[in-house]
Enzyme design. Structure first.
Site, PDB file in Angstrom:
ATOM      1  N   GLY A  53      10.725   9.489   3.796  1.00 40.99           N
ATOM      2  CA  GLY A  53      10.206  10.804   3.434  1.00 40.99           C
ATOM      3  C   GLY A  53      10.733  11.892   4.349  1.00 40.99           C
ATOM      4  O   GLY A  53      11.061  13.006   3.903  1.00 40.99           O
ATOM      5  N   GLY A 152      14.279  -5.210   4.710  1.00 38.66           N
ATOM      6  CA  GLY A 152      15.193  -6.127   4.039  1.00 38.66           C
ATOM      7  C   GLY A 152      16.152  -5.447   3.084  1.00 38.66           C
ATOM      8  O   GLY A 152      16.947  -6.113   2.417  1.00 38.66           O
ATOM      9  N   MET A 154      15.854  -4.196   0.233  1.00 33.08           N
ATOM     10  CA  MET A 154      15.686  -4.348  -1.230  1.00 33.08           C
ATOM     11  C   MET A 154      15.354  -2.996  -1.845  1.00 33.08           C
ATOM     12  O   MET A 154      14.358  -2.373  -1.484  1.00 33.08           O
ATOM     13  CB  MET A 154      14.572  -5.345  -1.543  1.00 33.08           C
ATOM     14  CG  MET A 154      14.977  -6.786  -1.313  1.00 33.08           C
ATOM     15  SD  MET A 154      13.585  -7.901  -1.539  1.00 33.08           S
ATOM     16  CE  MET A 154      13.448  -7.927  -3.310  1.00 33.08           C
ATOM     17  N   GLU A 393       9.289 -11.649  -4.028  1.00 29.49           N
ATOM     18  CA  GLU A 393      10.632 -11.613  -3.443  1.00 29.49           C
ATOM     19  C   GLU A 393      10.953 -12.991  -2.883  1.00 29.49           C
ATOM     20  O   GLU A 393      10.126 -13.598  -2.207  1.00 29.49           O
ATOM     21  CB  GLU A 393      10.604 -10.537  -2.348  1.00 29.49           C
ATOM     22  CG  GLU A 393      11.647 -10.632  -1.299  1.00 29.49           C
ATOM     23  CD  GLU A 393      11.336  -9.681  -0.116  1.00 29.49           C
ATOM     24  OE1 GLU A 393      10.604  -8.682  -0.285  1.00 29.49           O
ATOM     25  OE2 GLU A 393      11.826  -9.963   0.979  1.00 29.49           O
ATOM     26  N   HIS A 479       4.290  -3.319   3.524  1.00 26.08           N
ATOM     27  CA  HIS A 479       4.301  -2.201   2.572  1.00 26.08           C
ATOM     28  C   HIS A 479       3.031  -1.365   2.637  1.00 26.08           C
ATOM     29  O   HIS A 479       2.272  -1.300   1.661  1.00 26.08           O
ATOM     30  CB  HIS A 479       4.476  -2.721   1.143  1.00 26.08           C
ATOM     31  CG  HIS A 479       5.740  -3.494   0.917  1.00 26.08           C
ATOM     32  ND1 HIS A 479       5.931  -4.315  -0.189  1.00 26.08           N
ATOM     33  CD2 HIS A 479       6.894  -3.563   1.629  1.00 26.08           C
ATOM     34  CE1 HIS A 479       7.142  -4.861  -0.124  1.00 26.08           C
ATOM     35  NE2 HIS A 479       7.737  -4.425   0.974  1.00 26.08           N
ATOM     36  N   ASN A 517       9.050  -3.506  -4.021  1.00 27.84           N
ATOM     37  CA  ASN A 517       9.301  -2.994  -2.670  1.00 27.84           C
ATOM     38  C   ASN A 517       9.416  -1.463  -2.761  1.00 27.84           C
ATOM     39  O   ASN A 517      10.057  -0.944  -3.676  1.00 27.84           O
ATOM     40  CB  ASN A 517      10.585  -3.604  -2.125  1.00 27.84           C
ATOM     41  CG  ASN A 517      10.616  -5.099  -2.366  1.00 27.84           C
ATOM     42  OD1 ASN A 517      10.632  -5.535  -3.511  1.00 27.84           O
ATOM     43  ND2 ASN A 517      10.604  -5.868  -1.321  1.00 27.84           N
ATOM     44  N   PHE A 519      10.593   1.472  -0.976  1.00 23.91           N
ATOM     45  CA  PHE A 519      11.264   2.648  -0.411  1.00 23.91           C
ATOM     46  C   PHE A 519      12.033   3.497  -1.423  1.00 23.91           C
ATOM     47  O   PHE A 519      12.213   4.695  -1.203  1.00 23.91           O
ATOM     48  CB  PHE A 519      12.085   2.323   0.842  1.00 23.91           C
ATOM     49  CG  PHE A 519      13.379   1.570   0.670  1.00 23.91           C
ATOM     50  CD1 PHE A 519      14.447   2.092  -0.035  1.00 23.91           C
ATOM     51  CD2 PHE A 519      13.559   0.346   1.318  1.00 23.91           C
ATOM     52  CE1 PHE A 519      15.654   1.404  -0.137  1.00 23.91           C
ATOM     53  CE2 PHE A 519      14.751  -0.343   1.226  1.00 23.91           C
ATOM     54  CZ  PHE A 519      15.810   0.187   0.479  1.00 23.91           C
TER      55      PHE A 519
END
Ligand code: FAE
Length: 540
Positions: A53, A152, A154, A393, A479, A517, A519
């Site tokens: 962000g 990771g 992803m 995952e 998360h 996931n 992000f």
């Protein structure tokens, strides 16, 4: 494939490298050219935190010509240690691994119930933190780039139907047509070559898990990543220095990973309008009589000692300290009266994205390989199952020897949410998550993996999460989401209710769950916020 860096990104990378070499804690284009710039006590815009962000906010503000200061409590990860590497590996952690710890706290605590994973280290502003609350601890990245340094990689776009359910007030056409593609392009998302995946020893562990899922009638799907798969193939061929193929991930990747310092933040610095201060933790936020914002920040040294208490002022304040960091600042500001008009929804709507980690034991003939790449590329996708929605995952467990373990990070559709409260006696902001709330995630993960075990005549591993024989890691999350939920604590664009020119752009906007996931979603929502704010709020 190496992404083409723009001239401005190249300048930004040079600024980061020069600042690192000279040990600067202020990074801007000036530091690439000459001496350390003079301290700036005020800026038109301040961004707290340099994760997803924060990086989006910094770039878009810088491009709009707005002088912007980013305050980041972690360090700049760009200087090689005595071993010639910036980051340490998961197998030989040293002080660089964790944020002021005397012992590492890896997610997988034990192997064969033995305390062989964690190591004694000396306290230092290392790159991975584990923040402890009652019944739940939260892993976060610390440094220029936030979680992008340790995750990771992803890069998953959520199913549109679930995104719409979680964000009914957000125009999904805008997101899927504009902001998700923009985020993916900037983050450098790419996919593994399927032919290489099928043939390489480095992903045997994933193929074995795929086979076990298929026996249970479960669908698996490839997921993209921000790790450069072209680089990874060169690692495998022996023509590039190994990183993902050398056990590097949660304590940082020395090569191959397109972390934010290589993408958004390099571009932000390249605008010439953005400066980053490192090792400065914002401790309070308030408002001056003229409506501008006032921040207090503690500058720390490598021992953690506060060497300076600084005051900053700004007109526009962007909070991007992550779900925990931003929520803590705002809950404290509301409840101590420095920003008394914040909504009651500040501090509420927090969840773990349903995270639960577990391991299964495969049959002796179903090997997972001694060689495992650290970047996950596949998930078991049972999210559409109305009875028990789970996206799991397929996680690596690179130990350098064959261990027959299939490891998973299950993302379950756990509806439980918690709130943060301010404790006036200690000044701490505490999370009210309970063990029962984790049990909901565990039950969902168990339901899915009982199916996998039944179909394959396999069992769980009991030795990985401490000496008590726990099968499901129910006490941590990768998360953290929520705390300042979009449309509740803020308006529909991240403008904080009760104030003007105060924004949230990070994972605290996501209402506790996004089903994959997170992000890419955090980045895309930040892009959407910045487009709107720059169009409507910053005009002279
Ligand atoms: P974040 O990236 O956490 O950035 C916040 C930044 O603010 C940090 O640099 C903090 O040090 C800084 N900060 C906080 N408080 C302050 C303060 N008071 N003053 C100054 N600075 C402050 O926030 N997600 C995926 O999508 N894919 C994955 O494969 C994946 N794997 C993960 C693996 C691990 C081990 C971990 C820990 C996380 C993983 N995640 C993954 C989660 C992902 O990294 C996380 O959702 C994002 O980093 C959150 O982005 P934010 O911008 O919210």
């Amino acid at each position: 494939m190496t992404p083409q860096l723009t001239r401005r990104q190249i300048l930004g990378v040079a600024a980061l490298q020069t600042a690192a070499t000279l040990g600067f804690t202020r990074i801007g284009l000036q530091s690439a050219r000459a001496a350390e710039p003079a301290p700036a006590d005020s800026a038109p815009a301040i961004v707290v935190g340099s994760g997803y962000g924060g990086a989006v906010a910094a770039l878009r503000l810088g491009q709009a010509g707005i002088r912007t200061l980013v305050l980041e409590m972690g360090g700049l990860w760009d200087t090689a240690g005595a071993d010639g590497r910036v980051f340490c590996s998961t197998t030989a952690p040293d002080r660089r691994s964790m944020w002021f710890r005397s012992r590492t706290e890896a997610p997988l605590a034990t192997f064969l119930w033995l305390d062989v994973v964690n190591r004694a280290i000396s306290p230092y502003p290392g790159v991975l933190d584990r923040v402890h609350h009652d019944h739940m601890s939260v892993y976060v990245g610390r440094g220029v780039g936030g979680g992008s340094l340790v995750n990771g990689g992803m890069a998953v776009t959520p199913p549109r139907s679930y995104f719409t359910e979680q964000f009914p007030g957000v125009d999904a056409d805008d997101m899927y047509g504009t902001y998700f593609p923009r985020a993916r392009a900037m983050l450098g998302v790419n996919s593994i070559d399927p032919a290489w995946f099928e043939s390489t020893e480095w992903y045997r562990f994933t193929r074995t898990s795929r086979k076990a899922a298929a026996s249970a009638g479960l669908r698996t799907t490839f997921v993209p990543n921000v790790y450069d798969f072209g680089y990874m193939q060169r690692e495998a061929a022996g023509t590039a220095t190994r990183s993902a193929l050398a056990g590097e991930v949660i304590y940082g990747n020395n090569h191959g990973k397109r972390s934010l310092d290589k993408t958004y933040l390099a571009a932000a610095l390249g605008t010439g309008n953005v400066t980053i201060h490192t090792l400065e933790k914002v401790t309070s936020v308030g408002r001056a009589g003229d409506g501008s914002y006032v921040l207090t920040a503690d500058r720390i040294d490598a021992t953690g000692a506060v060497v300076e208490r600084k005051q900053y002022g700004c007109t526009y304040l962007f909070l991007a300290g992550g779900s925990l960091g931003t929520t803590e600042l705002l809950v404290r500001a509301r409840d101590t009266g420095t920003l008394p008009d914040l909504a009651p929804a500040v501090g509420a709507g927090w969840g773990t994205n349903g995270n639960t980690m577990l391991g299964r034991a495969n049959h002796v003939w179903d090997t997972v390989g001694a060689d495992q790449a650290t970047m996950p590329v596949m998930g078991i996708d049972d999210w559409a199952n109305p009875d028990n929605p789970v996206f799991a995952e397929i996680a690596p467990l690179p130990m350098g020897f064959e261990h027959w373990i299939s490891l998973y990070l299950a993302i379950t559709r756990n509806p439980e949410r918690a709130s943060f409260t301010y404790d006036s006696s200690s000044g701490a902001v505490r999370l009210g998550w309970t063990a029962d709330q984790s049990a909901v995630s565990v039950a969902m993960a168990r339901k899915l993996f009982d199916r996998v075990n039944a179909a394959n005549a396999t069992v769980y591993r009991y030795d990985l999460f401490g000496s008590s024989g726990k099968v499901f890691a129910d006490d941590f999350t990768y998360h953290p989401l929520g705390g300042c939920v979009l449309g509740r604590a803020t308006d529909g664009y991240g403008r904080v209710k009760g104030y003007t020119k105060l924004y949230v752009t990070d994972g605290s906007l996501v209402p506790g769950s996004i089903g994959v996931n997170p992000f890419v979603t955090i980045t895309a929502l930040a892009e959407r916020t910045m487009a709107r704010v720059l169009a409507e709020d910053t005009a002279p």
